[in-house]
Scaffold this motif. Structure first.
Motif, PDB file in Angstrom:
ATOM      1  N   LEU A 264      13.588   4.509  -0.601  1.00 19.93           N
ATOM      2  CA  LEU A 264      12.544   4.157   0.288  1.00 19.93           C
ATOM      3  C   LEU A 264      13.303   3.401   1.828  1.00 19.93           C
ATOM      4  CD1 LEU A 264       9.968   2.504  -2.048  1.00 19.93           C
ATOM      5  CD2 LEU A 264      10.281   5.116  -0.971  1.00 19.93           C
ATOM      6  N   SER A 265      12.466   3.594   2.707  1.00 19.40           N
ATOM      7  CA  SER A 265      12.790   3.171   3.974  1.00 19.40           C
ATOM      8  C   SER A 265      12.369   1.696   3.814  1.00 19.40           C
ATOM      9  CB  SER A 265      11.947   3.677   5.255  1.00 19.40           C
ATOM     10  OG  SER A 265      10.719   3.454   5.007  1.00 19.40           O
ATOM     11  N   GLY A 266      12.994   0.740   4.963  1.00 20.65           N
ATOM     12  CA  GLY A 266      12.805  -0.849   4.853  1.00 20.65           C
ATOM     13  C   GLY A 266      11.037  -0.903   4.943  1.00 20.65           C
ATOM     14  N   GLY A 267      10.411  -0.330   5.726  1.00 21.33           N
ATOM     15  CA  GLY A 267       8.983  -0.753   5.861  1.00 21.33           C
ATOM     16  C   GLY A 267       8.461  -0.404   4.562  1.00 21.33           C
ATOM     17  N   GLU A 268       8.722   0.728   3.966  1.00 21.53           N
ATOM     18  CA  GLU A 268       8.269   1.148   2.755  1.00 21.53           C
ATOM     19  C   GLU A 268       8.698   0.264   1.496  1.00 21.53           C
ATOM     20  OE1 GLU A 268       8.253   6.069   3.462  1.00 21.53           O
ATOM     21  OE2 GLU A 268       9.982   5.139   2.639  1.00 21.53           O
ATOM     22  N   LEU A 269       9.849  -0.179   1.432  1.00 23.00           N
ATOM     23  CA  LEU A 269      10.319  -1.224   0.514  1.00 23.00           C
ATOM     24  C   LEU A 269       9.716  -2.453   0.854  1.00 23.00           C
ATOM     25  CD1 LEU A 269      12.010  -1.694  -1.829  1.00 23.00           C
ATOM     26  CD2 LEU A 269      14.018  -2.210  -0.163  1.00 23.00           C
ATOM     27  N   GLN A 270       9.320  -2.584   2.082  1.00 31.30           N
ATOM     28  CA  GLN A 270       8.568  -4.133   2.019  1.00 31.30           C
ATOM     29  C   GLN A 270       7.129  -4.044   1.603  1.00 31.30           C
ATOM     30  OE1 GLN A 270      10.231  -6.600   2.863  1.00 31.30           O
ATOM     31  NE2 GLN A 270       8.898  -8.038   4.247  1.00 31.30           N
ATOM     32  N   ARG A 271       6.610  -3.036   1.855  1.00 28.36           N
ATOM     33  CA  ARG A 271       5.371  -2.507   1.219  1.00 28.36           C
ATOM     34  C   ARG A 271       5.182  -2.502  -0.195  1.00 28.36           C
ATOM     35  NH1 ARG A 271       2.723   2.106   4.066  1.00 28.36           N
ATOM     36  NH2 ARG A 271       4.707   2.881   4.875  1.00 28.36           N
ATOM     37  N   VAL A 272       6.127  -1.989  -0.770  1.00 24.49           N
ATOM     38  CA  VAL A 272       6.591  -2.127  -2.308  1.00 24.49           C
ATOM     39  C   VAL A 272       6.408  -3.507  -2.792  1.00 24.49           C
ATOM     40  CG1 VAL A 272       7.718  -1.542  -4.154  1.00 24.49           C
ATOM     41  CG2 VAL A 272       7.479   0.185  -2.397  1.00 24.49           C
ATOM     42  N   ALA A 273       7.047  -4.316  -2.019  1.00 25.46           N
ATOM     43  CA  ALA A 273       7.377  -5.689  -2.514  1.00 25.46           C
ATOM     44  C   ALA A 273       5.895  -6.438  -2.519  1.00 25.46           C
ATOM     45  CB  ALA A 273       8.252  -6.361  -1.540  1.00 25.46           C
TER      46      ALA A 273
ATOM     47  N   GLU B 114       9.360 -14.217   6.365  1.00 25.87           N
ATOM     48  CA  GLU B 114       9.611 -13.519   7.291  1.00 25.87           C
ATOM     49  C   GLU B 114       9.384 -11.905   6.912  1.00 25.87           C
ATOM     50  OE1 GLU B 114      10.873 -14.162  10.153  1.00 25.87           O
ATOM     51  OE2 GLU B 114      11.863 -16.128  10.057  1.00 25.87           O
ATOM     52  N   PRO B 115       8.093 -11.619   6.680  1.00 26.75           N
ATOM     53  CA  PRO B 115       7.847 -10.232   5.985  1.00 26.75           C
ATOM     54  C   PRO B 115       8.153  -9.053   6.946  1.00 26.75           C
ATOM     55  CG  PRO B 115       5.785 -11.541   6.804  1.00 26.75           C
ATOM     56  CD  PRO B 115       6.729 -12.579   7.068  1.00 26.75           C
ATOM     57  N   THR B 116       8.086  -9.260   8.210  1.00 25.72           N
ATOM     58  CA  THR B 116       8.705  -8.176   8.993  1.00 25.72           C
ATOM     59  C   THR B 116       9.986  -8.030   9.812  1.00 25.72           C
ATOM     60  OG1 THR B 116       7.434  -8.994  10.834  1.00 25.72           O
ATOM     61  CG2 THR B 116       6.093  -7.674   9.599  1.00 25.72           C
TER      62      THR B 116
ATOM     63  N   SER C 186       6.386  -0.227  11.496  1.00 23.35           N
ATOM     64  CA  SER C 186       6.288  -0.611  10.092  1.00 23.35           C
ATOM     65  C   SER C 186       5.722  -2.439  10.123  1.00 23.35           C
ATOM     66  CB  SER C 186       7.631  -0.651   9.603  1.00 23.35           C
ATOM     67  OG  SER C 186       8.192   0.576   9.214  1.00 23.35           O
ATOM     68  N   THR C 187       6.180  -2.884  11.384  1.00 24.00           N
ATOM     69  CA  THR C 187       5.761  -4.203  11.417  1.00 24.00           C
ATOM     70  C   THR C 187       3.950  -4.417  11.629  1.00 24.00           C
ATOM     71  OG1 THR C 187       7.657  -5.128  12.692  1.00 24.00           O
ATOM     72  CG2 THR C 187       5.738  -6.072  13.324  1.00 24.00           C
ATOM     73  N   GLU C 188       3.564  -3.421  12.500  1.00 24.97           N
ATOM     74  CA  GLU C 188       2.241  -3.267  12.752  1.00 24.97           C
ATOM     75  C   GLU C 188       1.168  -3.051  11.505  1.00 24.97           C
ATOM     76  OE1 GLU C 188      -1.010  -0.818  15.462  1.00 24.97           O
ATOM     77  OE2 GLU C 188       1.008  -0.575  15.871  1.00 24.97           O
ATOM     78  N   ARG C 189       2.055  -2.118  10.771  1.00 21.73           N
ATOM     79  CA  ARG C 189       1.191  -1.670   9.465  1.00 21.73           C
ATOM     80  C   ARG C 189       1.304  -3.094   8.576  1.00 21.73           C
ATOM     81  NH1 ARG C 189       0.468   3.118   6.451  1.00 21.73           N
ATOM     82  NH2 ARG C 189       1.701   4.159   7.875  1.00 21.73           N
ATOM     83  N   ILE C 190       2.258  -3.782   8.341  1.00 18.49           N
ATOM     84  CA  ILE C 190       2.333  -4.928   7.632  1.00 18.49           C
ATOM     85  C   ILE C 190       1.543  -6.067   7.906  1.00 18.49           C
ATOM     86  CG2 ILE C 190       3.725  -6.750   6.704  1.00 18.49           C
ATOM     87  CD1 ILE C 190       5.844  -4.334   6.269  1.00 18.49           C
ATOM     88  N   GLU C 191       1.258  -6.263   9.521  1.00 10.87           N
ATOM     89  CA  GLU C 191       0.490  -7.215   9.852  1.00 10.87           C
ATOM     90  C   GLU C 191      -1.124  -6.855   9.743  1.00 10.87           C
ATOM     91  OE1 GLU C 191       1.301  -7.659  14.181  1.00 10.87           O
ATOM     92  OE2 GLU C 191       3.149  -8.740  13.661  1.00 10.87           O
TER      93      GLU C 191
ATOM     94  N   GLN D 210       3.905 -13.061  16.696  1.00 13.96           N
ATOM     95  CA  GLN D 210       3.485 -12.665  15.319  1.00 13.96           C
ATOM     96  C   GLN D 210       2.689 -13.756  14.546  1.00 13.96           C
ATOM     97  OE1 GLN D 210       5.804 -12.141  11.404  1.00 13.96           O
ATOM     98  NE2 GLN D 210       5.340  -9.866  11.887  1.00 13.96           N
ATOM     99  N   GLY D 211       3.104 -15.000  14.856  1.00 15.19           N
ATOM    100  CA  GLY D 211       2.445 -16.080  14.546  1.00 15.19           C
ATOM    101  C   GLY D 211       1.213 -16.120  14.975  1.00 15.19           C
TER     102      GLY D 211
END
Length: 359
Positions: A135-144, A160-162, A169-174, A197-198
């Motif tokens: 998986l890509s970094g963004g996909e792996l973060q979403r798996v986590a 540091e989620p993004t 990927s940052t926008e999706r996770i936010e 982001q904060g």
């Protein structure tokens, strides 16, 4: 829901945190911002009972975290944590997300339902059989995050989620973080060095500087009413001046800053030494003096430096005092600005935050 009372933490002789006192309310998004190495990750580990404070106390729903190992496990099961660099375990995405449920001896049919639900939440439906290591970094973060959500935690800790993710990927996770808060009322605690982001995510923000708490407040208080110079610099306030109140007429004061008079909303009486804070976004430029502006301040000067910042331009100006402004590139071009041009800097009295110099 969570209360720190005079918490300090040391590892051997190295002090990591010093005298932290704050509260986190149930259901809020509470964000720690600060430079790398200031103890943000240690705070999350303390909340997750992976560490205990060297001194002070931490209460979770009024119960001290200094409990037996069995009770610590019970506390941790009410939480989930996603660290900055989540590990991709061998096997499929399904196996990665199901891990916590297997530790809890959840029935297999329920695991299937909960994993599918968690992957749908993070936008990874159909990924069940993919190898996690591909998986890509963004996909792996979403798996986590799905792995963290599948156990339906009361408290979600995000370190540091993004970090190191691309903007999409940052926008999706936010968006996911905000959605979790709105839909489920999950208490979300995250750390980030990304100030913007904060500001975008947090119900309240805690600024961690030099191993201690610089300030706690909502985004307006943190970004527009900083408590001191250290907090101000951390959140991007570049216009910081010492001055003296010359006069004050019902809260509208004239402040002398190195011979330059500035009109500001101010509660302090004449003669008071003060520090003035102003965000660079609150300064507007005019090529000619503007008689129609409602702003109380209009200072003439000359542009001394220009720095491109993506869609914006950072403009430094000598107006007797050195002012820093951030304006859009379009405004910069339309006004015909450049280094060496004479301009007027305009800003409102209410745009200035004034603090007594001894506070």
């Amino acid at each position: 829901m969570i209360e720190f009372s005079h918490v300090s933490k040391s590892f051997g002789e190295k002090e990591v945190l010093n005298d932290l006192t704050f509260r986190i309310e149930k259901g809020e998004i509470f964000t720690f911002i600060g430079p790398s190495g200031t103890g943000k990750t240690t705070i999350l580990r303390l909340i997750n009972v992976l560490e205990l404070p060297t001194s002070g106390s931490i209460l979770i729903e009024r119960k001290d975290t200094r409990v037996s190992e069995r009770d610590k496990v019970a506390l941790r099961r009410r939480m989930s944590v996603v660290f900055q660099k989540p590990a991709a375990l061998r096997g499929s995405v399904f196996q990665n997300v199901a891990l916590g449920l297997k530790f809890r001896n959840t029935p297999s049919n329920e695991i299937r339902h909960l994993v599918t639900e968690a992957l749908n939440l993070v936008g990874l439906e159909g990924y069940e059989e993919r190898k996690a290591t591909t998986l890509s970094g963004g996909e792996l973060q979403r798996v986590a995050i799905a792995r963290a959500l599948v156990t339906k935690p009361e408290i979600l800790l995000l370190d540091e989620p993004t970090a190191n993710l691309d903007p999409a990927s940052t926008e999706r996770i936010e968006s996911l973080i905000l959605s979790l808060s709105e839909r489920f009322g999950t208490t979300i605690i995250l750390s980030t060095h990304d100030m913007v982001q904060g500001q975008r995510l947090a119900t309240r923000i805690a600024v961690i500087l030099n191993r201690t708490l610089g300030q706690v407040g909502d985004s307006h208080q943190i970004f527009y009413q900083p408590r001191n110079r250290e907090v101000a610099r951390m959140v991007g306030v570049e216009n910081i001046f010492d001055g003296t109140v010359v006069s004050n007429d019902e809260g509208l004061a004239i402040i002398d800053v190195k011979g330059t008079p500035i009109v500001a909303s101010c509660p302090y009486s004449a003669g008071s030494p003060v520090t003035v804070y102003m965000r660079p976004e609150d300064i507007i430029f005019f090529v000619e003096k503007d008689g129609k502006s409602s702003a109380r301040n209009e200072l003439p000067g000359k542009i001394t430096r220009v720095t491109p910042m993506g869609p914006n331009m950072k403009v430094r100006m000598d107006a007797g005092i050195s002012l820093v402004a951030v304006i859009t590139r379009r405004s910069y071009d339309e006004l015909g600005l450049s280094k060496g041009i004479s301009v007027y800097a305009s800003f409102k009295a209410t745009a200035i935050h004034v603090v007594k110099s001894d506070e």
